[in-house]
Design a protein around this motif. Structure first.
Motif, PDB file in Angstrom:
ATOM      1  N   VAL A  11       0.854  -1.187   0.000  1.00 38.18           N
ATOM      2  CA  VAL A  11       0.000   0.000   0.000  1.00 38.18           C
ATOM      3  C   VAL A  11       0.893   1.241   0.000  1.00 38.18           C
ATOM      4  O   VAL A  11       1.845   1.312   0.777  1.00 38.18           O
ATOM      5  CB  VAL A  11      -0.926   0.008   1.237  1.00 38.18           C
ATOM      6  N   THR A  12       0.565   2.195  -0.886  1.00 37.64           N
ATOM      7  CA  THR A  12       1.401   3.416  -0.961  1.00 37.64           C
ATOM      8  C   THR A  12       0.552   4.666  -0.693  1.00 37.64           C
ATOM      9  O   THR A  12      -0.667   4.573  -0.518  1.00 37.64           O
ATOM     10  CB  THR A  12       2.112   3.504  -2.331  1.00 37.64           C
ATOM     11  N   GLY A  13       1.220   5.816  -0.673  1.00 35.06           N
ATOM     12  CA  GLY A  13       0.616   7.055  -0.168  1.00 35.06           C
ATOM     13  C   GLY A  13      -0.338   7.762  -1.099  1.00 35.06           C
ATOM     14  O   GLY A  13      -0.120   8.921  -1.480  1.00 35.06           O
ATOM     15  N   SER A  14      -1.434   7.083  -1.455  1.00 34.31           N
ATOM     16  CA  SER A  14      -2.482   7.691  -2.282  1.00 34.31           C
ATOM     17  C   SER A  14      -3.734   7.862  -1.439  1.00 34.31           C
ATOM     18  O   SER A  14      -3.976   7.096  -0.494  1.00 34.31           O
ATOM     19  CB  SER A  14      -2.790   6.767  -3.476  1.00 34.31           C
ATOM     20  N   ILE A  15      -4.542   8.817  -1.834  1.00 39.46           N
ATOM     21  CA  ILE A  15      -5.812   9.050  -1.151  1.00 39.46           C
ATOM     22  C   ILE A  15      -6.706   7.799  -1.212  1.00 39.46           C
ATOM     23  O   ILE A  15      -7.584   7.605  -0.370  1.00 39.46           O
ATOM     24  CB  ILE A  15      -6.511  10.294  -1.772  1.00 39.46           C
ATOM     25  N   ALA A  16      -6.430   6.935  -2.210  1.00 37.67           N
ATOM     26  CA  ALA A  16      -7.233   5.703  -2.362  1.00 37.67           C
ATOM     27  C   ALA A  16      -6.750   4.579  -1.443  1.00 37.67           C
ATOM     28  O   ALA A  16      -7.255   3.448  -1.530  1.00 37.67           O
ATOM     29  CB  ALA A  16      -7.199   5.241  -3.817  1.00 37.67           C
ATOM     30  N   MET A  38       3.688  -1.456   3.805  1.00 34.88           N
ATOM     31  CA  MET A  38       3.228  -0.070   3.593  1.00 34.88           C
ATOM     32  C   MET A  38       4.425   0.866   3.480  1.00 34.88           C
ATOM     33  O   MET A  38       5.415   0.704   4.194  1.00 34.88           O
ATOM     34  CB  MET A  38       2.368   0.404   4.786  1.00 34.88           C
ATOM     35  N   THR A  39       4.277   1.868   2.593  1.00 32.57           N
ATOM     36  CA  THR A  39       5.299   2.917   2.565  1.00 32.57           C
ATOM     37  C   THR A  39       5.032   3.860   3.743  1.00 32.57           C
ATOM     38  O   THR A  39       3.957   3.815   4.369  1.00 32.57           O
ATOM     39  CB  THR A  39       5.244   3.734   1.258  1.00 32.57           C
ATOM     40  N   LYS A  40       6.011   4.733   3.980  1.00 30.18           N
ATOM     41  CA  LYS A  40       5.869   5.712   5.072  1.00 30.18           C
ATOM     42  C   LYS A  40       4.663   6.620   4.792  1.00 30.18           C
ATOM     43  O   LYS A  40       3.843   6.887   5.676  1.00 30.18           O
ATOM     44  CB  LYS A  40       7.157   6.556   5.127  1.00 30.18           C
ATOM     45  N   SER A  41       4.538   7.046   3.518  1.00 30.70           N
ATOM     46  CA  SER A  41       3.419   7.939   3.162  1.00 30.70           C
ATOM     47  C   SER A  41       2.076   7.244   3.320  1.00 30.70           C
ATOM     48  O   SER A  41       1.090   7.877   3.711  1.00 30.70           O
ATOM     49  CB  SER A  41       3.539   8.413   1.720  1.00 30.70           C
ATOM     50  N   ALA A  42       2.014   5.952   3.024  1.00 30.65           N
ATOM     51  CA  ALA A  42       0.741   5.224   3.132  1.00 30.65           C
ATOM     52  C   ALA A  42       0.204   5.309   4.558  1.00 30.65           C
ATOM     53  O   ALA A  42      -1.015   5.383   4.777  1.00 30.65           O
ATOM     54  CB  ALA A  42       0.933   3.770   2.723  1.00 30.65           C
ATOM     55  N   ALA A  88      -1.139   2.383  -6.237  1.00 31.14           N
ATOM     56  CA  ALA A  88       0.251   2.723  -6.533  1.00 31.14           C
ATOM     57  C   ALA A  88       0.380   4.203  -6.856  1.00 31.14           C
ATOM     58  O   ALA A  88      -0.318   4.705  -7.740  1.00 31.14           O
ATOM     59  CB  ALA A  88       0.738   1.898  -7.713  1.00 31.14           C
ATOM     60  N   THR A  89       1.257   4.880  -6.147  1.00 33.36           N
ATOM     61  CA  THR A  89       1.502   6.302  -6.413  1.00 33.36           C
ATOM     62  C   THR A  89       2.406   6.473  -7.629  1.00 33.36           C
ATOM     63  O   THR A  89       3.112   5.532  -8.031  1.00 33.36           O
ATOM     64  CB  THR A  89       2.224   6.951  -5.222  1.00 33.36           C
ATOM     65  N   ALA A  90       2.416   7.691  -8.160  1.00 33.73           N
ATOM     66  CA  ALA A  90       3.347   8.021  -9.252  1.00 33.73           C
ATOM     67  C   ALA A  90       4.766   7.761  -8.769  1.00 33.73           C
ATOM     68  O   ALA A  90       5.623   7.273  -9.526  1.00 33.73           O
ATOM     69  CB  ALA A  90       3.170   9.488  -9.630  1.00 33.73           C
ATOM     70  N   ASN A  91       5.001   8.060  -7.498  1.00 34.80           N
ATOM     71  CA  ASN A  91       6.345   7.898  -6.931  1.00 34.80           C
ATOM     72  C   ASN A  91       6.813   6.447  -6.951  1.00 34.80           C
ATOM     73  O   ASN A  91       7.912   6.143  -7.420  1.00 34.80           O
ATOM     74  CB  ASN A  91       6.314   8.443  -5.498  1.00 34.80           C
ATOM     75  N   ILE A  92       5.963   5.518  -6.465  1.00 38.67           N
ATOM     76  CA  ILE A  92       6.412   4.117  -6.401  1.00 38.67           C
ATOM     77  C   ILE A  92       6.553   3.532  -7.805  1.00 38.67           C
ATOM     78  O   ILE A  92       7.455   2.723  -8.064  1.00 38.67           O
ATOM     79  CB  ILE A  92       5.490   3.238  -5.519  1.00 38.67           C
ATOM     80  N   PRO A 120      -2.219   1.790 -10.584  1.00 40.23           N
ATOM     81  CA  PRO A 120      -1.961   3.222 -10.396  1.00 40.23           C
ATOM     82  C   PRO A 120      -3.232   3.969  -9.976  1.00 40.23           C
ATOM     83  O   PRO A 120      -4.320   3.645 -10.452  1.00 40.23           O
ATOM     84  CB  PRO A 120      -1.505   3.700 -11.777  1.00 40.23           C
ATOM     85  N   ALA A 121      -3.074   4.940  -9.084  1.00 42.03           N
ATOM     86  CA  ALA A 121      -4.208   5.789  -8.678  1.00 42.03           C
ATOM     87  C   ALA A 121      -3.655   7.171  -8.401  1.00 42.03           C
ATOM     88  O   ALA A 121      -2.799   7.324  -7.525  1.00 42.03           O
ATOM     89  CB  ALA A 121      -4.866   5.226  -7.419  1.00 42.03           C
ATOM     90  N   MET A 122      -4.099   8.122  -9.166  1.00 43.97           N
ATOM     91  CA  MET A 122      -3.583   9.476  -8.983  1.00 43.97           C
ATOM     92  C   MET A 122      -4.424  10.474  -9.751  1.00 43.97           C
ATOM     93  O   MET A 122      -5.272  10.088 -10.552  1.00 43.97           O
ATOM     94  CB  MET A 122      -2.118   9.557  -9.443  1.00 43.97           C
TER      95      MET A 122
HETATM   96  C1  LIG Z   1      -3.772  14.278   0.446  1.00 42.20           C
HETATM   97  C2  LIG Z   1      -2.779  13.664  -0.488  1.00 42.20           C
HETATM   98  C3  LIG Z   1      -3.217  12.771  -1.422  1.00 42.20           C
HETATM   99  C4  LIG Z   1      -2.325  12.172  -2.330  1.00 42.20           C
HETATM  100  N1  LIG Z   1      -2.813  11.283  -3.239  1.00 42.20           N
HETATM  101  C5  LIG Z   1      -1.956  10.767  -4.136  1.00 42.20           C
HETATM  102  C6  LIG Z   1      -2.437   9.862  -5.119  1.00 42.20           C
HETATM  103  O1  LIG Z   1      -3.635   9.496  -5.171  1.00 42.20           O
HETATM  104  N2  LIG Z   1      -1.563   9.358  -6.021  1.00 42.20           N
HETATM  105  C7  LIG Z   1      -0.235   9.703  -6.009  1.00 42.20           C
HETATM  106  O2  LIG Z   1       0.502   9.226  -6.879  1.00 42.20           O
HETATM  107  N3  LIG Z   1       0.250  10.541  -5.076  1.00 42.20           N
HETATM  108  C8  LIG Z   1      -0.558  11.075  -4.142  1.00 42.20           C
HETATM  109  N4  LIG Z   1      -0.071  11.943  -3.189  1.00 42.20           N
HETATM  110  C9  LIG Z   1       1.383  12.225  -3.179  1.00 42.20           C
HETATM  111  C10 LIG Z   1       2.168  11.089  -2.524  1.00 42.20           C
HETATM  112  O3  LIG Z   1       1.672  10.842  -1.221  1.00 42.20           O
HETATM  113  C11 LIG Z   1       3.654  11.444  -2.479  1.00 42.20           C
HETATM  114  O4  LIG Z   1       4.165  11.492  -3.814  1.00 42.20           O
HETATM  115  C12 LIG Z   1       4.463  10.473  -1.663  1.00 42.20           C
HETATM  116  O5  LIG Z   1       5.836  10.838  -1.709  1.00 42.20           O
HETATM  117  C13 LIG Z   1       4.303   9.044  -2.127  1.00 42.20           C
HETATM  118  O6  LIG Z   1       5.118   8.186  -1.347  1.00 42.20           O
HETATM  119  P1  LIG Z   1       5.095   6.605  -1.553  1.00 42.20           P
HETATM  120  O7  LIG Z   1       5.117   6.340  -3.014  1.00 42.20           O
HETATM  121  O8  LIG Z   1       6.375   6.127  -0.921  1.00 42.20           O
HETATM  122  O9  LIG Z   1       3.922   6.066  -0.856  1.00 42.20           O
HETATM  123  C14 LIG Z   1      -0.932  12.517  -2.263  1.00 42.20           C
HETATM  124  C15 LIG Z   1      -0.509  13.399  -1.297  1.00 42.20           C
HETATM  125  C16 LIG Z   1      -1.404  13.978  -0.423  1.00 42.20           C
HETATM  126  C17 LIG Z   1      -0.879  14.957   0.601  1.00 42.20           C
END
Ligand SMILES: Cc1cc2nc3c(=O)[nH]c(=O)nc-3n(C[C@H](O)[C@H](O)[C@H](O)COP(=O)(O)O)c2cc1C
Length: 397
Positions: A11-16, A38-42, A88-92, A120-122
């Protein structure tokens, strides 16, 4: 669906991220052994405690302070049969596509030979970013199953592409992908028609029938499970299936035109659509108005016979399967149709039954082939029937 499979959900840091909870629950319900990373952002979006409870296992979050062993990423990498990165975030996506392993989850992914699926979800702007598009293509080239994001209401408050599909859709696509690995239709093209055609009367009205397209979709799925490249020519958009290319049509004439051109380089054709035999002689430009006279006469002409035309255009090695919706003398009518349409196999179903056939999730059919061996399949779900039909189709010679 996932009985005895070891599934690692990342699971990564997306709103989904909240949808990962449903995904984990569904996997557990489908008898998978589930672990979560989980990533730190997740962890800004949902807690690791929730996912630990749902998966019944401690969550992997830290490479250097891991629950079980000093080389947790290697252990978990080996344990997993399937890795699902959802959402999956753009970052991962960028990290995986470029071989970066700077945390617990990316190090585990890199060390694993498991089947890999990413959803992917973004935001649409992020999704359309050139680097993100490039990275997604790279993952596909590297053998990842990329689940296409859906168009829908985004967290930013407007409709666009980027939404995470529902967990059921993600698992259903993953299931097809896993089954297709050992399929008997690898490299084969299967063209299938589905749904009831619509024959326009005027700009707002049309003639159609009760076909739901469910049988055609089930056949498309069953063929894709065997690794076929499936082209589904359909009047109804029911779902996205991995390995299935959909072409939307409305009328019988359109279905005929697309079928004839798609069949040219195909190995199999399955005519599962309910094609209208007749259409109005002409589509009126303006809506028909109510008239003092309480009756209305519509003049109809015959539509092209798709199955017959396909059967007659068949080249060596191509196989054609027809469907016959009958209400009486099912086997006899089916045999006659098999010959008159130059088909290799005919699936006859009794549409007069209330508990199977049109619109129903079930079907009961009789399969007829040129060797006159009739095989009756008792009432079962449409996907179960479809799998039997495809198995039988593969044995046609
Ligand atoms: C409220 C909020 C919602 C976000 N939603 C998304 C998203 O849906 N998709 C995405 O790619 N990044 C999203 N981001 C940005 C990622 O959290 C950010 O790029 C982060 O570094 C991703 O880390 P990770 O890939 O290690 O989980 C969001 C950030 C915030 C603050």
């Amino acid at each position: 669906m996932f009985t005895n499979k070891n599934v690692l959900v990342i699971v990564t840091g997306s709103i989904a991220a909240y949808k990962a909870t449903t995904l984990v629950r569904l996997l557990v319900k489908n008898d998978a052994q589930v672990r979560v990373g989980m990533t730190k952002s997740a962890q800004e979006f949902i807690t690791s405690r929730t996912l630990a409870i749902l998966s019944g296992h401690e969550v992997l979050t830290d490479l250097f302070n891991a629950p079980e062993s000093a080389v947790v990423h290697m252990d978990w990498a080996k344990w997993a049969d399937i890795i699902l990165v959802v959402p999956a975030t753009a970052n991962i996506i960028g990290k995986i596509a470029n071989g970066i392993a700077d945390d617990a989850v990316t190090a585990t992914i890199m060390a694993s030979a498991a089947d890999k699926v990413i959803a992917p979800a973004m935001n649409d702007h992020m999704l359309n970013n050139l680097a993100v598009s490039r990275n997604i293509k790279q993952l596909q080239t590297d053998g990842w199953l990329v689940i296409e994001p859906e168009t829908g209401f985004l967290a930013e408050g407007y409709d666009a592409k980027g939404r995470l599909p529902e967990p059921e859709t993600i698992l259903s696509q993953t299931d097809v992908r896993l089954r297709s690995r050992s399929g008997k239709l690898q490299g084969k093209k299967v063209v299938i028609t589905a749904g009831g055609t619509r024959e326009a009367i005027d700009p707002v009205r049309y003639l159609t029938n009760r076909s739901s397209g469910k049988m055609g979709y089930a056949l498309a799925r069953a063929a894709a499970e065997h690794g076929a490249h499936v082209t589904l020519i359909t009047t109804i958009n029911r779902e996205t299936i991995f390995g299935v290319h959909q072409i939307m049509v409305k009328s019988a004439q359109e279905m005929y035109d697309v079928s004839m051109s798609e069949f040219e380089d195909a190995d199999y054709f399955i005519a599962a659509a309910a094609v209208a035999d007749f259409k109005p002689t002409a589509e009126l430009v303006h809506k028909i108005k109510k008239q003092a006279d309480s009756t209305l006469t519509l003049n109809l002409v015959q539509n092209p016979d798709i199955l017959k035309a396909i059967g007659q255009s068949k080249k060596a090695g191509q196989r054609v399967v027809g469907f016959a919706a009958e209400t009486q003398h099912i086997i006899q009518s089916g045999q006659e149709k098999l010959v008159s349409k130059s088909a290799d196999m005919l699936v006859a179903n009794d549409v007069s039954r209330q508990d199977a056939g049109f619109s129903s999730d079930n079907n009961a059919v009789t399969i007829l082939t040129r060797d006159e061996r009739a095989q009756t399949l008792a009432k079962a779900s449409k996907i179960a029937i479809a799998r039997e039909i495809i198995e039988r189709m593969i044995t046609l010679n």
